[in-house]
Design an enzyme around this catalytic site. Structure first.
Site, short mmCIF file in Angstrom:
data_model
loop_
_atom_site.label_atom_id
_atom_site.label_comp_id
_atom_site.label_asym_id
_atom_site.label_seq_id
_atom_site.Cartn_x
_atom_site.Cartn_y
_atom_site.Cartn_z
N GLY A 170 -7.05 -3.95 5.54
CA GLY A 170 -7.16 -3.13 6.74
C GLY A 170 -7.49 -1.68 6.42
N ILE A 171 -6.72 -1.07 5.51
CA ILE A 171 -6.94 0.36 5.21
C ILE A 171 -8.24 0.53 4.43
CG2 ILE A 171 -6.01 2.38 3.99
CD1 ILE A 171 -3.18 1.16 4.54
N THR A 249 -3.91 5.93 -2.19
CA THR A 249 -3.04 5.98 -1.00
C THR A 249 -2.22 4.70 -0.93
OG1 THR A 249 -4.68 4.96 0.45
CG2 THR A 249 -4.66 7.39 0.37
N ALA A 250 -2.23 3.88 -2.00
CA ALA A 250 -1.52 2.59 -1.95
C ALA A 250 -0.05 2.81 -2.31
CB ALA A 250 -2.21 1.59 -2.87
N ARG A 251 0.27 2.70 -3.57
CA ARG A 251 1.63 2.99 -4.04
C ARG A 251 1.52 3.59 -5.44
NH1 ARG A 251 3.10 2.75 0.46
NH2 ARG A 251 4.64 1.39 1.41
N ASP A 275 -1.68 10.44 -2.78
CA ASP A 275 -0.74 10.52 -1.65
C ASP A 275 0.62 9.90 -2.00
OD1 ASP A 275 -0.11 11.12 1.09
OD2 ASP A 275 -0.35 9.00 1.60
N GLU A 280 9.02 8.76 -5.64
CA GLU A 280 9.05 9.70 -4.50
C GLU A 280 10.49 10.02 -4.11
OE1 GLU A 280 6.62 8.06 -1.37
OE2 GLU A 280 4.93 7.80 -2.71
N HIS A 298 2.90 11.74 0.58
CA HIS A 298 2.92 10.45 1.29
C HIS A 298 2.69 10.66 2.80
CE1 HIS A 298 4.45 6.08 0.86
NE2 HIS A 298 3.65 6.18 1.92
N1 LIG Z 1 -0.06 6.17 1.93
C1 LIG Z 1 0.51 5.64 2.99
O1 LIG Z 1 1.15 6.30 3.78
C2 LIG Z 1 0.36 4.16 3.23
C3 LIG Z 1 0.39 3.68 4.57
C4 LIG Z 1 0.24 2.33 4.78
C5 LIG Z 1 0.07 1.46 3.71
N2 LIG Z 1 0.04 1.96 2.44
C6 LIG Z 1 -0.18 1.06 1.29
O2 LIG Z 1 -1.48 0.52 1.40
C7 LIG Z 1 -1.43 -0.85 0.99
C8 LIG Z 1 -2.56 -1.61 1.64
O3 LIG Z 1 -2.32 -1.69 3.03
P1 LIG Z 1 -3.23 -2.59 4.00
O4 LIG Z 1 -2.57 -2.53 5.34
O5 LIG Z 1 -4.65 -2.22 3.85
O6 LIG Z 1 -2.97 -4.04 3.35
P2 LIG Z 1 -3.91 -5.32 3.50
O7 LIG Z 1 -3.03 -6.48 3.18
O8 LIG Z 1 -4.64 -5.29 4.79
O9 LIG Z 1 -4.97 -5.11 2.33
C9 LIG Z 1 -4.66 -5.22 0.97
C10 LIG Z 1 -5.83 -5.90 0.29
O10 LIG Z 1 -5.56 -5.94 -1.12
C11 LIG Z 1 -5.98 -7.21 -1.59
N3 LIG Z 1 -5.26 -7.47 -2.83
C12 LIG Z 1 -3.99 -7.88 -2.99
N4 LIG Z 1 -3.70 -7.99 -4.30
C13 LIG Z 1 -4.82 -7.65 -4.97
C14 LIG Z 1 -5.16 -7.59 -6.34
N5 LIG Z 1 -4.27 -7.91 -7.27
N6 LIG Z 1 -6.42 -7.19 -6.67
C15 LIG Z 1 -7.32 -6.88 -5.72
N7 LIG Z 1 -7.06 -6.93 -4.39
C16 LIG Z 1 -5.82 -7.31 -4.03
C17 LIG Z 1 -5.63 -8.16 -0.46
O11 LIG Z 1 -6.36 -9.37 -0.57
C18 LIG Z 1 -6.05 -7.35 0.74
O12 LIG Z 1 -7.40 -7.53 1.04
C19 LIG Z 1 -0.04 -1.30 1.46
O13 LIG Z 1 0.43 -2.40 0.70
C20 LIG Z 1 0.81 -0.09 1.28
O14 LIG Z 1 1.47 -0.12 0.03
C21 LIG Z 1 0.19 3.28 2.19
#
Ligand SMILES: NC(=O)c1ccc[n+]([C@@H]2O[C@H](COP(=O)([O-])OP(=O)(O)OC[C@H]3O[C@@H](n4cnc5c(N)ncnc54)[C@H](O)[C@@H]3O)[C@@H](O)[C@H]2O)c1
Length: 336
Positions: A170-171, A249-251, A275, A280, A298
């Site tokens: 999604g992101i 922006t992931a973790r 981010d 944290e 974050h």
């Molecule tokens: N910075 C922030 O404030 C903030 C806010 C929301 C989410 N996040 C982080 O962003 C991450 C992603 O969110 P999202 O809603 O887009 O999730 P999502 O599930 O929609 O997308 C994650 C994608 O990563 C892929 N994936 C999983 N494991 C993988 C791997 N080993 N190698 C390659 N691709 C892989 C999945 O197939 C999926 O397409 C969340 O898990 C969260 O930790 C951060």
């Protein structure tokens, strides 16, 4: 018949912030709502047990803000939940603070808030990418210190550069759409290509190594889990182009932070936009001291609009679940 009880495990002082009315009207219509008042983890455990005030809850609304009072929803905590608990509805797309395997073993279903976070977090990713490529942080520090352009070197343009997204969910997709507007070329790596194909121009590469070799800007958008923890280290930085950029922006814990610092110090990375951090709210002082990176605390979903959307999605999940219609956004591990 009495209504099922649900517990709002959010910030103990504020509870749900933006959607009190919806909490009362939507959730209050189908459940008796209890607020978290426990001031410590041990007090919470006592209140979950025996004749404690949370001993009969069926569903839990969980926000990371509850950590300050009761800690992580790890195996220890999940094993202390009463048998009545069937649902944990988490406010956040990332749910690495919940031990999902422990919840599954207890028959507890877990939901999260995908989609609601996409736009706001992708905006942060796009800002970090542009700021890093154009080296805007260094320029801002200069102007604030009365130095105007002294010592600034011309940066790069995002246009025609390759954006490599690792984890096109999604992101990642929302980020791609934003940076395509800057004429960036998007490639992505997921464990398999997205199906159906995305509705924006992008190319799937079948290995992460290949993506790292091609991208000028690498953005991490995958979840933190046992497989991805520490998965981005020296080997990955070495494969990246000289003078490239990392956006995270992931973790924070997905990245080996010492390897990141080394890559920034050596010039392998021209810059980075970060981010999220492994510990944290603590940020490595070496990162703070660097003037070629943009750091945010974050900020992904720190907007009232998005936080309201997220709260309402959690409430909708709880309402659906306690009304016998199941969770709307159960986490992928449990859907398999
Ligand atoms: N910075 C922030 O404030 C903030 C806010 C929301 C989410 N996040 C982080 O962003 C991450 C992603 O969110 P999202 O809603 O887009 O999730 P999502 O599930 O929609 O997308 C994650 C994608 O990563 C892929 N994936 C999983 N494991 C993988 C791997 N080993 N190698 C390659 N691709 C892989 C999945 O197939 C999926 O397409 C969340 O898990 C969260 O930790 C951060």
């Amino acid at each position: 018949m009495s209504k099922p009880q649900v517990l709002i495990a959010a910030n103990p002082k504020t509870g749900i912030v933006w959607s009190k009315d919806e909490q009362a009207s939507k959730l209050g219509a189908v459940a008796e709502v209890l607020e978290l008042t426990s001031s410590s983890r041990s007090e919470f455990f006592d209140e979950l047990a025996g004749s404690g005030k949370y001993a009969n809850v069926v569903g839990i609304y969980r926000h990371n803000d509850s950590v300050s009072a009761v800690g992580l929803f790890d195996k220890e905590l999940i094993d202390k939940l009463p048998k009545s608990v069937k649902y944990i509805c988490h406010n956040g797309a990332g749910y690495d603070q919940i031990d999902v395997a422990a919840a599954s073993a207890r028959g507890i279903e877990v939901s999260h808030t995908p989609q609601a976070v996409d736009a706001a977090t992708a905006t942060v990713g796009a800002f970090l990418a542009i700021s890093a490529v154009r080296q805007f942080y260094r320029a801002e520090v200069n102007v604030r210190n009365g130095k105007w352009k002294a010592g600034l070197k011309p940066a790069r343009d995002p246009e025609e550069k390759v954006l490599g997204i690792i984890g096109m969910g999604g992101i990642g997709s929302a980020l791609a759409r934003r940076l395509i507007a800057f004429d960036m070329k998007v490639i992505y790596y997921n464990r398999k290509p997205i199906s159906p194909e995305p509705d924006f121009p992008c190319t799937y590469v079948s290995s992460q190594d290949e993506l790292l070799k091609q991208a000028d800007v690498v953005s991490l958008n995958l979840p933190l889990n046992d497989k991805t923890k520490g998965s981005f280290g020296k080997k990955q930085f070495d494969l990246m182009k000289d003078g490239s950029v990392l956006v995270n922006t992931a973790r924070g814990a997905v990245v080996d932070e010492e390897a990141l610092i080394e890559a920034l110090e050596s010039g392998k990375l021209a810059s980075a936009g970060i981010d999220v951090y492994p510990d944290e709210p603590n940020v490595n002082p070496k990162l703070i001291a660097m003037d070629n990176i943009t750091l945010l605390p974050h900020m992904g979903t720190e907007t009232r609009d998005t936080q309201k959307k997220m709260e309402i999605l959690v409430l909708d999940n709880l309402v659906s679940a306690v009304s016998g219609k199941g969770l709307l956004n159960q986490v992928p591990e449990q859907k398999k």
